[in-house]
Write a protein that holds these residues in place. Structure first.
Motif, short mmCIF file in Angstrom:
data_model
loop_
_atom_site.label_atom_id
_atom_site.label_comp_id
_atom_site.label_asym_id
_atom_site.label_seq_id
_atom_site.Cartn_x
_atom_site.Cartn_y
_atom_site.Cartn_z
N ASN A 103 60.68 31.09 46.14
CA ASN A 103 59.64 30.63 45.23
C ASN A 103 58.33 31.32 45.60
O ASN A 103 57.72 31.03 46.61
N MET A 104 57.89 32.25 44.77
CA MET A 104 56.71 33.03 45.06
C MET A 104 55.44 32.18 45.06
O MET A 104 54.50 32.48 45.79
N THR A 105 55.40 31.12 44.29
CA THR A 105 54.21 30.27 44.25
C THR A 105 53.97 29.64 45.61
O THR A 105 52.84 29.64 46.11
N VAL A 106 55.03 29.12 46.22
CA VAL A 106 54.91 28.51 47.55
C VAL A 106 54.50 29.56 48.57
O VAL A 106 53.62 29.34 49.40
N TRP A 107 55.11 30.72 48.49
CA TRP A 107 54.80 31.81 49.42
C TRP A 107 53.34 32.23 49.28
O TRP A 107 52.65 32.42 50.27
N LYS A 108 52.86 32.36 48.07
CA LYS A 108 51.46 32.75 47.85
C LYS A 108 50.51 31.71 48.42
O LYS A 108 49.46 32.06 48.97
N GLU A 109 50.84 30.44 48.30
CA GLU A 109 49.99 29.38 48.86
C GLU A 109 49.95 29.49 50.39
O GLU A 109 48.90 29.28 50.99
N LYS A 110 51.08 29.83 50.99
CA LYS A 110 51.12 29.95 52.45
C LYS A 110 50.26 31.11 52.93
O LYS A 110 49.54 30.98 53.92
N ILE A 111 50.32 32.23 52.26
CA ILE A 111 49.58 33.39 52.75
C ILE A 111 48.09 33.31 52.43
O ILE A 111 47.32 34.08 52.98
N LYS A 112 47.69 32.40 51.57
CA LYS A 112 46.26 32.23 51.31
C LYS A 112 45.53 31.78 52.56
O LYS A 112 44.34 32.05 52.72
N ASN A 113 46.22 31.08 53.43
CA ASN A 113 45.60 30.55 54.63
C ASN A 113 45.58 31.54 55.79
O ASN A 113 45.11 31.20 56.87
N VAL A 114 46.06 32.74 55.57
CA VAL A 114 46.04 33.76 56.62
C VAL A 114 44.62 34.31 56.72
O VAL A 114 43.99 34.62 55.73
N SER A 115 44.15 34.39 57.96
CA SER A 115 42.77 34.87 58.13
C SER A 115 42.70 36.37 57.86
O SER A 115 43.66 37.11 58.04
#
Length: 75
Positions: free
Chosen positions: A38-50
């Motif tokens: 699920n790309m939506t979940v993945w995109k949400e996770k990587i948003k928090n990467v500094s």
């Protein structure tokens, strides 16, 4: 289920451990298969990467050059 428990109990302790290990492997495979990418979940996770700015990287590179010039205190 009772048949499974009876069969399990007839196994030696070593074979019981092997069977449990195999069952753990199957459970891990099952968990991996649940992920459908699920790309939506993945995109949400990587948003928090500094992220580092160019200035941050510049400071790191400059300080890395100075590492070899540190004076170690003598005791």
């Amino acid at each position: 289920m009772t048949d499974l428990l009876q069969t399990f109990n007839q196994l030696s302790e070593t074979h019981q451990k092997q069977l449990l290990s195999y069952a753990d492997t199957l459970l891990l495979q099952q968990k991996v298969k649940k992920s459908e990418g699920n790309m939506t979940v993945w995109k949400e996770k990587i948003k928090n990467v500094s992220t580092w700015s160019e200035a941050d990287i510049f400071l790191l590179e400059e300080n890395a050059k100075k590492l070899d010039h540190w004076k170690i205190p003598e005791w």
